[in-house]
Design a protein around this motif. Sequence first.
Motif, PDB file in Angstrom:
ATOM      1  N   ILE A 101       0.845  -1.189   0.000  1.00 36.84           N
ATOM      2  CA  ILE A 101       0.000   0.000   0.000  1.00 36.84           C
ATOM      3  C   ILE A 101       0.884   1.244   0.000  1.00 36.84           C
ATOM      4  O   ILE A 101       1.769   1.375   0.850  1.00 36.84           O
ATOM      5  CB  ILE A 101      -0.930   0.024   1.238  1.00 36.84           C
ATOM      6  CG1 ILE A 101      -1.784  -1.231   1.300  1.00 36.84           C
ATOM      7  CG2 ILE A 101      -1.816   1.269   1.222  1.00 36.84           C
ATOM      8  CD1 ILE A 101      -1.171  -2.367   2.115  1.00 36.84           C
ATOM      9  N   TYR A 124      -2.122  -1.179  -3.712  1.00 37.14           N
ATOM     10  CA  TYR A 124      -3.263  -0.315  -3.421  1.00 37.14           C
ATOM     11  C   TYR A 124      -2.779   1.093  -3.126  1.00 37.14           C
ATOM     12  O   TYR A 124      -1.687   1.301  -2.581  1.00 37.14           O
ATOM     13  CB  TYR A 124      -4.035  -0.826  -2.197  1.00 37.14           C
ATOM     14  CG  TYR A 124      -4.653  -2.184  -2.362  1.00 37.14           C
ATOM     15  CD1 TYR A 124      -6.012  -2.317  -2.664  1.00 37.14           C
ATOM     16  CD2 TYR A 124      -3.896  -3.339  -2.215  1.00 37.14           C
ATOM     17  CE1 TYR A 124      -6.588  -3.571  -2.813  1.00 37.14           C
ATOM     18  CE2 TYR A 124      -4.460  -4.597  -2.366  1.00 37.14           C
ATOM     19  CZ  TYR A 124      -5.806  -4.697  -2.661  1.00 37.14           C
ATOM     20  OH  TYR A 124      -6.374  -5.949  -2.810  1.00 37.14           O
ATOM     21  N   ASN A 143      -4.719  -0.875  -7.651  1.00 39.70           N
ATOM     22  CA  ASN A 143      -6.077  -0.778  -7.119  1.00 39.70           C
ATOM     23  C   ASN A 143      -6.259   0.538  -6.377  1.00 39.70           C
ATOM     24  O   ASN A 143      -5.501   0.839  -5.455  1.00 39.70           O
ATOM     25  CB  ASN A 143      -6.358  -1.943  -6.164  1.00 39.70           C
ATOM     26  CG  ASN A 143      -6.168  -3.291  -6.831  1.00 39.70           C
ATOM     27  OD1 ASN A 143      -6.980  -3.718  -7.643  1.00 39.70           O
ATOM     28  ND2 ASN A 143      -5.064  -3.977  -6.510  1.00 39.70           N
TER      29      ASN A 143
END
Length: 246
Positions: A101, A124, A143
Motif C-alpha cells: 500500500i 493499493y 487498485n
Amino acid sequence: MKVLGFGFILLLISTWQFLFAQTGRPIYQSETLQIEQISAHTFVHISYLKTQDFGKVACNGMIVLNGNEALVFDTPTDDEVSQELIAWLETERKATVKAVIATHFHNDCLGGLSQFHSKGVPSYSSKQTQILAKGAEEPIPQNGFEDLLTLKAGELEVIIRFFGEGHTRDNVVAFVPAEQVLFGGCLIKEVGASKGFLGDANLQDWSETVARVKANFPDLQNVIPGHGKVGNGELLDYTIRLFAND
C-alpha cells in the motif's frame, strides 16, 4: 509460589509497550535496509534515498505481520531493496506479502513498486495517488480507493484512511486498531524535525488534517513518521504546532 496480581501483570504489559514504543527492536540490518519491531505484529522497514536538497535520507515504511501473511506500507526506495525486504519476509518469516500500500505518490513510497508487481503482489493506493503517480512518471498502484480502505493480515485489521491534505494532496495514514499503531507516513514529522520537502504540500491545511487524525485515534501507543524516530501521540502534537502558523 506467589501468584502475580492482575494489576502487576498490567504494569508489566504497559512497561513492555513503553519499551517497544521508545526503542523498537532491530531484527535485521544491512547497508541498505533495516527492520525494527515496534509491537507484537508491526515493524518499521527503513531504506535510504539520495536527495539533492537533504542528502542521504532514511525513509520509513511499515510492515504488519500476522501468522504467514504480511502487509507492506510504502515500498523501500528502489527495486533492489524491495527484493531484499520481500526475501526477508519469505525466508525469515515464512510469510507471503498479501498486499503493498502506498501512502502517497512520492518515490520514497513507490520506488520499489515494480518489484512487488513482478512478484504478483497486488498494490493499493488512493485514486488520487494513482493520478499523481502517473503524472510524476512513478510506478502506478493497481487498485484505487476513495477515502477509506480496510485490509487484513490474517485476522488483524488495518484501516487506511484519507483525512485531508498536508505533505501532499493524497497523503493517507494506516492504523492498526488492535495495537494502537499509526503509520503516518510523511504527513507526520518526528519530534524536532524541520518542515522538510514542501514542493507538493498544502501548508494551510496540514495542521488541521493532523488534528483530525488525532481526534479519530486518541489512544495511540506508537506513531511511525515518514522519516525519523518512532514515537507516540507527541509526534502528532509536534506536527500540528510545526505547521500551525502557515
